[in-house]
Design a protein around this motif. Structure first.
Motif, PDB file in Angstrom:
ATOM      1  N   LEU A  64      -5.290  50.379 -37.812  1.00 55.53           N
ATOM      2  CA  LEU A  64      -5.533  49.088 -37.140  1.00 55.53           C
ATOM      3  C   LEU A  64      -4.577  48.071 -37.714  1.00 55.53           C
ATOM      4  N   LEU A  65      -4.109  47.169 -36.870  1.00 61.46           N
ATOM      5  CA  LEU A  65      -3.354  46.043 -37.417  1.00 61.46           C
ATOM      6  C   LEU A  65      -4.164  44.781 -37.158  1.00 61.46           C
ATOM      7  N   ASN A  66      -3.826  43.729 -37.896  1.00 61.77           N
ATOM      8  CA  ASN A  66      -4.480  42.426 -37.704  1.00 61.77           C
ATOM      9  C   ASN A  66      -5.978  42.466 -37.986  1.00 61.77           C
ATOM     10  N   PHE A 115       9.358  53.145 -40.442  1.00 61.71           N
ATOM     11  CA  PHE A 115      10.318  52.406 -39.609  1.00 61.71           C
ATOM     12  C   PHE A 115       9.568  51.974 -38.368  1.00 61.71           C
ATOM     13  N   MET A 116      10.043  50.879 -37.768  1.00 63.28           N
ATOM     14  CA  MET A 116       9.478  50.461 -36.485  1.00 63.28           C
ATOM     15  C   MET A 116      10.565  50.485 -35.423  1.00 63.28           C
ATOM     16  N   ALA A 117      10.276  51.192 -34.317  1.00 65.92           N
ATOM     17  CA  ALA A 117      11.253  51.284 -33.230  1.00 65.92           C
ATOM     18  C   ALA A 117      11.293  49.945 -32.486  1.00 65.92           C
ATOM     19  N   SER A 118      12.486  49.575 -32.036  1.00 60.82           N
ATOM     20  CA  SER A 118      12.641  48.240 -31.437  1.00 60.82           C
ATOM     21  C   SER A 118      12.394  48.251 -29.934  1.00 60.82           C
ATOM     22  N   PHE A 119      12.245  47.059 -29.370  1.00 62.38           N
ATOM     23  CA  PHE A 119      11.994  46.904 -27.936  1.00 62.38           C
ATOM     24  C   PHE A 119      13.222  47.223 -27.092  1.00 62.38           C
ATOM     25  N   ASN A 120      14.407  46.876 -27.668  1.00 62.50           N
ATOM     26  CA  ASN A 120      15.625  46.883 -26.850  1.00 62.50           C
ATOM     27  C   ASN A 120      16.148  48.281 -26.550  1.00 62.50           C
ATOM     28  N   ALA A 152      10.761  49.281 -42.168  1.00 64.29           N
ATOM     29  CA  ALA A 152      12.081  48.737 -41.806  1.00 64.29           C
ATOM     30  C   ALA A 152      12.112  48.556 -40.292  1.00 64.29           C
ATOM     31  N   LYS A 153      12.369  47.306 -39.873  1.00 64.94           N
ATOM     32  CA  LYS A 153      12.352  47.027 -38.426  1.00 64.94           C
ATOM     33  C   LYS A 153      13.460  46.061 -38.083  1.00 64.94           C
ATOM     34  N   HIS A 154      13.838  45.990 -36.789  1.00 65.87           N
ATOM     35  CA  HIS A 154      13.368  46.736 -35.634  1.00 65.87           C
ATOM     36  C   HIS A 154      14.458  47.728 -35.297  1.00 65.87           C
ATOM     37  N   TYR A 155      14.180  48.948 -35.470  1.00 65.48           N
ATOM     38  CA  TYR A 155      15.172  50.021 -35.441  1.00 65.48           C
ATOM     39  C   TYR A 155      15.501  50.380 -33.999  1.00 65.48           C
ATOM     40  N   SER A 161       5.817  52.505 -33.119  1.00 64.64           N
ATOM     41  CA  SER A 161       6.483  51.743 -32.046  1.00 64.64           C
ATOM     42  C   SER A 161       6.281  50.262 -32.308  1.00 64.64           C
ATOM     43  N   ASP A 162       7.071  49.430 -31.650  1.00 61.87           N
ATOM     44  CA  ASP A 162       6.706  48.028 -31.653  1.00 61.87           C
ATOM     45  C   ASP A 162       5.607  47.873 -30.602  1.00 61.87           C
ATOM     46  N   TRP A 163       5.027  46.699 -30.557  1.00 61.00           N
ATOM     47  CA  TRP A 163       3.839  46.478 -29.710  1.00 61.00           C
ATOM     48  C   TRP A 163       4.130  46.874 -28.254  1.00 61.00           C
ATOM     49  N   GLY A 194      11.720  32.650 -34.175  1.00 59.27           N
ATOM     50  CA  GLY A 194      10.773  33.750 -34.240  1.00 59.27           C
ATOM     51  C   GLY A 194      10.795  34.504 -32.917  1.00 59.27           C
ATOM     52  N   GLU A 195       9.774  35.310 -32.682  1.00 59.44           N
ATOM     53  CA  GLU A 195       9.763  36.191 -31.518  1.00 59.44           C
ATOM     54  C   GLU A 195       9.628  35.409 -30.219  1.00 59.44           C
ATOM     55  N   ALA A 196      10.423  35.819 -29.224  1.00 56.85           N
ATOM     56  CA  ALA A 196      10.429  35.210 -27.884  1.00 56.85           C
ATOM     57  C   ALA A 196      10.739  33.719 -27.971  1.00 56.85           C
ATOM     58  N   LEU A 206      -0.273  44.893 -41.208  1.00 57.85           N
ATOM     59  CA  LEU A 206      -0.188  43.458 -40.883  1.00 57.85           C
ATOM     60  C   LEU A 206       1.254  42.998 -41.064  1.00 57.85           C
ATOM     61  N   ASP A 207       1.631  41.962 -40.341  1.00 57.78           N
ATOM     62  CA  ASP A 207       2.944  41.347 -40.536  1.00 57.78           C
ATOM     63  C   ASP A 207       2.913  40.455 -41.772  1.00 57.78           C
ATOM     64  N   VAL A 208       3.189  41.033 -42.913  1.00 62.88           N
ATOM     65  CA  VAL A 208       3.322  40.247 -44.149  1.00 62.88           C
ATOM     66  C   VAL A 208       4.817  40.038 -44.328  1.00 62.88           C
ATOM     67  N   THR A 212       2.849  46.677 -44.465  1.00 59.63           N
ATOM     68  CA  THR A 212       3.401  45.491 -43.814  1.00 59.63           C
ATOM     69  C   THR A 212       4.486  45.912 -42.827  1.00 59.63           C
ATOM     70  N   PHE A 213       4.586  45.171 -41.731  1.00 62.03           N
ATOM     71  CA  PHE A 213       5.665  45.442 -40.771  1.00 62.03           C
ATOM     72  C   PHE A 213       6.869  44.587 -41.185  1.00 62.03           C
ATOM     73  N   ALA A 214       7.397  44.969 -42.324  1.00 58.34           N
ATOM     74  CA  ALA A 214       8.534  44.243 -42.910  1.00 58.34           C
ATOM     75  C   ALA A 214       9.166  45.161 -43.954  1.00 58.34           C
ATOM     76  N   THR A 262       8.024  30.618 -38.942  1.00 59.72           N
ATOM     77  CA  THR A 262       7.488  31.647 -38.071  1.00 59.72           C
ATOM     78  C   THR A 262       6.916  32.800 -38.877  1.00 59.72           C
ATOM     79  N   TRP A 263       5.966  33.541 -38.256  1.00 60.05           N
ATOM     80  CA  TRP A 263       5.382  34.712 -38.929  1.00 60.05           C
ATOM     81  C   TRP A 263       4.838  34.344 -40.318  1.00 60.05           C
ATOM     82  N   ALA A 264       4.131  33.231 -40.403  1.00 59.89           N
ATOM     83  CA  ALA A 264       3.586  32.802 -41.702  1.00 59.89           C
ATOM     84  C   ALA A 264       2.304  33.563 -42.018  1.00 59.89           C
TER      85      ALA A 264
HETATM   86  C1  GLC Z   1       5.620  42.120 -32.474  1.00 54.15           C
HETATM   87  C2  GLC Z   1       6.938  42.143 -33.196  1.00 54.15           C
HETATM   88  C3  GLC Z   1       6.927  42.992 -34.443  1.00 54.15           C
HETATM   89  C4  GLC Z   1       5.559  42.943 -35.102  1.00 54.15           C
HETATM   90  C5  GLC Z   1       4.570  43.595 -34.162  1.00 54.15           C
HETATM   91  C6  GLC Z   1       3.135  43.574 -34.724  1.00 54.15           C
HETATM   92  O1  GLC Z   1       5.806  42.140 -31.102  1.00 54.15           O
HETATM   93  O2  GLC Z   1       8.106  42.484 -32.448  1.00 54.15           O
HETATM   94  O3  GLC Z   1       7.968  42.491 -35.306  1.00 54.15           O
HETATM   95  O4  GLC Z   1       5.587  43.633 -36.338  1.00 54.15           O
HETATM   96  O5  GLC Z   1       4.572  42.978 -32.874  1.00 54.15           O
HETATM   97  O6  GLC Z   1       2.682  42.260 -34.831  1.00 54.15           O
END
Ligand code: GLC
Length: 749
Positions: A88-90, A259-264, A215-218, A294-296, A502-504, A118-120, A162-164, A435-437
């Motif tokens: 689970l995240l968050n 590793f976290m796979a990227s959106f692009n 390691a992201k976003h791969y 994966s990413d979200w 930050g994102e978007a 969690l995104d730490v 952490t996703f970092a 961002t991402w605090a």
């Molecule tokens: C987001 C981000 C990613 C983050 C993930 C979980 O969309 O792209 O960096 O780790 O979702 O919150």
């Protein structure tokens, strides 16, 4: 069916928890453990197909924080009990994570511990500077400390992962996520990636204060066209391998567990479905034995990408490419069972994904202690401890970059009678954390106004917001001018809101948002000395401000200790030592602008018409990569290369003498750049290969020697093979990417 996980296994694993570790470059990578692999064999042998799929599925816990906060919904509790999720995240807090872990290890059939992610990113309850600011410290130890403190706080609240670090190279500051990384340079980005992994994971992943890095976003997410988030990436494989991938490899070599796979997409193939990225490079070439998340919903997004026609096809492509865990798309949950029974996904492929996830759960010590010694008492003692807050202030001070200081306006005297602190970011508690605090409390953020008042209690400190960060309202500017007229010096806090990066959060314009430029102009027109204190998540285009104001401090978003850190620099208790991790353009139209560009056949020369330049702006950045001033000055002299000819298997050593020619002590970041003058592929005009922070007292001189292995001069050739090519190289040693002493050496085979 008997429970898979038994007490004897736990004993074995406790004995096993001190895994033999092999020291690798910049970190510790757990060695392969036959005991763990045997344990995983027996667990997998006892799992149903549904339970195996459950381990590959991650859900968001919706920011559940336990009894006092939002409760996690009953549907998720049921999924845990039925073994239909492995992570689970968050979900945040020692009590709620304990409660859910108890369901997993006592009530489910397989009793496999959950993984809480969690995104730490730059702090947990004590917020540190945003990663781009931390990169501006050029201080790997400081960055490692930030990650270490963040990990200890998060781990005390039940977080395992952490996703970092985000290690995406960014050459276009319109891209909002430049805030989360280490800027434009591959070498600095690699140093910072390894430092963050070391900080998060510590010396042993099973230590209860360690959290697993990701390691992201791969990969190459920062290469988005136009700096527009999620946009297409179209780059050569050489650029992918030589610019964007090395920080990921540095994270892996430092022991990153995931590793976290990227959106692009990259060149038509979305990363989340790319066998080339996720298997050929990551596993076959690099030998990565952790797992990929994966990413979200990035698996589900293979459909809008136009790479998969259905969720089932998306799941098939992703799992067969090597993507182990599905964050929130439901594609794995809904389709893997039928894909396996149809033979479109081999059972062995599924088992490999499960194995990699279980391996990391073992390395985290979750089978030995699913609760990782996490208690409300430990949590209360750890969060926002005095030591953590002090660490945040120290790192924040180091991140500040002095961009301009005409007539040594700074440091200010502590006897200054009246100071006006003006601007929308002067007394702002929310935006300075950036961002991402994460789950932080911004009420205890030290604002610039707080910091100044604390630093000079005897001075009269006035405040006026002037205008908002964004919008068209200028009604407050005249009041701000009135306040400015009463002061001896003005601190003008301007920049971006935390949600402009930050994102978007890509921006089409890099100039100060809203009517802040008018505020700056009006305050400047008073004729009083103005220090522009920038708070922002990306390089900005500051031509007008730089032309008119005597002093400019780049403070990014420094986190909880913002006000104290800035005041420490403003009043001289800490001399600014930060250096830019990304080029600052003169105008937005210059981007992408980065220092390690190619020369072209008609290199930019503003005095020659037919060269690669713009008609309406000089070709150089306003402030180059690596730039930063301090309260003294330094002179470089006597560049000497140990040997003018270097074998491709040896090292290159370059020495200079450095002198503090000013009247104050200070730190210089001596930077070494190299240019491969002629190659089988064209080479960048400069590439950072080494640097050293050097502190000197007034009048002090020292010699600085920087050495690099000649293998660091390698690049990926047209045949995709990395090689060092013999020939002449130019070396530059100086204070930034725009200047320095010059030398040459030859590499021979
Ligand atoms: C987001 C981000 C990613 C983050 C993930 C979980 O969309 O792209 O960096 O780790 O979702 O919150």
């Amino acid at each position: 069916m008997k429970p898979i996980f038994s007490a004897s296994l736990a004993l074995l694993l406790i004995l096993n928890s001190n895994l033999s570790l092999t020291q690798t470059a910049g970190g510790v990578k757990p060695a392969h453990s036959p005991d763990i692999e045997h344990s995983i064999d027996s667990i997998i042998a006892g799992l149903t197909l549904q339970e195996k799929i459950g381990q590959l599925v991650q859900y968001s816990g919706g920011w559940s924080t336990g009894p006092t906060g939002r409760r996690i919904n009953d549907e998720k509790r049921t999924l845990i009990k039925e073994g239909k999720t492995g992570s689970l995240l968050n979900v945040i807090g020692s009590s709620v994570t304990h409660e859910l872990q108890k369901i997993a290890v006592e009530e489910s059939r397989a009793k496999i511990p959950l993984l809480f992610g969690l995104d730490v990113i730059h702090g947990f309850k004590t917020t540190f500077p945003i990663p781009l600011a931390e990169a501006a410290t050029w201080d790997a130890e400081a960055v490692e400390l930030s990650a270490r403190v963040s990990a200890a706080e998060a781990a005390s609240s039940g977080i395992h992962w952490t996703f970092a670090p985000m290690v995406d190279i960014a050459r276009d500051p319109r891209w909002g996520r430049i805030a989360e990384g280490s800027g434009e340079d591959t070498y600095l980005g690699s140093v910072m990636a390894a430092a963050r992994v070391r900080g998060f994971q510590g010396r042993n992943l099973s230590d209860p204060t360690a959290i697993m890095a990701c390691a992201k976003h791969y990969a190459a997410y920062g290469g988005a066209e136009g700096g527009r988030d999620y946009n297409t990436v179209d780059i050569s494989e050489q650029t992918l391998r030589d610019v964007y991938l090395p920080p990921f490899k540095a994270a892996l070599d430092a022991g990153a567990g995931t590793f976290m796979a990227s959106f692009n997409e990259i060149n038509g193939v979305p990363s989340s479905g790319s066998h080339f990225l996720l298997t050929t490079i990551l596993r076959d070439e690099w030998g990565f034995d952790g797992f990929v998340v994966s990413d979200w919903n990035s698996i589900g997004e293979l459909i809008p990408h136009g790479y998969a026609g259905t969720p089932a096809r998306a799941a098939e492509l992703a799992i067969n490419a090597g993507l182990d865990m599905d964050m929130e798309s439901r594609c794995y949950r809904d389709n893997l069972e039928s894909l396996v029974t149809q033979g479109k996904v081999r059972a062995a492929t599924l088992d490999s994904a499960v194995r990699r996830i279980l391996r990391m759960k073992f390395r985290l010590g979750l089978f030995a202690d699913p609760y990782r010694a996490c208690t409300p008492e430990r949590e209360a003692k750890t969060l926002r401890s005095a030591a953590n807050i002090e660490a945040a202030r120290n790192v924040a001070r180091k991140a500040i970059v002095l961009l301009k200081n005409e007539h040594s306006l700074l440091p200010l005297s502590k006897n200054v009678k009246t100071i006006a602190v003006i601007g929308p970011l002067a007394n702002n508690h929310r935006d300075p954390v950036g961002t991402w605090a994460g789950p932080t409390d911004t009420n205890n953020v030290v604002t610039l106004l707080d910091g100044v008042r604390a630093a000079v209690p005897a001075s009269r400190v006035l405040f006026a917001p002037g205008c908002a960060i964004d919008g068209t309202d200028t009604a407050g500017i005249s009041a701000a001018v009135g306040v400015a007229r009463q002061a001896d010096v003005i601190l003008l806090a301007a920049g971006e809101s935390e949600d402009m990066s930050g994102e978007a959060r890509s921006r089409s314009s890099l100039e100060l948002p809203g009517r802040q430029a008018d505020l700056v102009q009006a305050v400047h027109a008073t004729g009083k000395p103005v220090v522009l204190v920038l708070m922002n998540g990306r390089p900005l285009a500051l031509s007008r401000e730089a032309a008119n104001l005597p002093a400019i401090l780049e403070t990014w978003f420094l986190g909880h200790e913002t006000g104290h850190a800035i005041a420490d620099v403003l009043f001289g208790s800490y001399a600014p030592s930060g250096r830019l991790p990304a080029s600052f353009p003169r105008v937005t139209g210059q981007v992408p602008i980065y220092y390690n560009h190619k020369n072209t056949g008609r290199p930019a020369d503003d005095s020659v018409h037919f060269t690669s330049r713009y008609l309406d702006v000089p070709s150089t950045p306003l402030y180059p990569f690596g730039f930063g001033l301090t309260y003294t000055s330094f002179a470089y002299a006597d560049l000497a290369i140990a040997s003018p000819r270097v074998k491709a298997t040896d090292s290159v050593s370059v020495r200079i003498t450095l002198k503090n020619t000013g009247s104050r002590g200070g730190e210089e970041v001596v930077q070494l750049y190299v240019r491969d003058e002629v190659g089988s592929l064209t080479r960048p005009v400069r590439e950072l290969k080494a640097y050293r922070r050097v502190r000197l007292e007034p009048g002090q001189t020292t010699s600085v020697t920087l050495s690099i292995p000649a293998t660091d001069l390698a690049f990926t050739g047209v045949d995709m093979r990395r090689r060092v090519e013999p020939g002449m190289f130019t070396v530059y040693v100086g204070p930034n990417a725009g200047e320095g002493l010059v030398g040459r050496f030859e590499v021979f085979e």
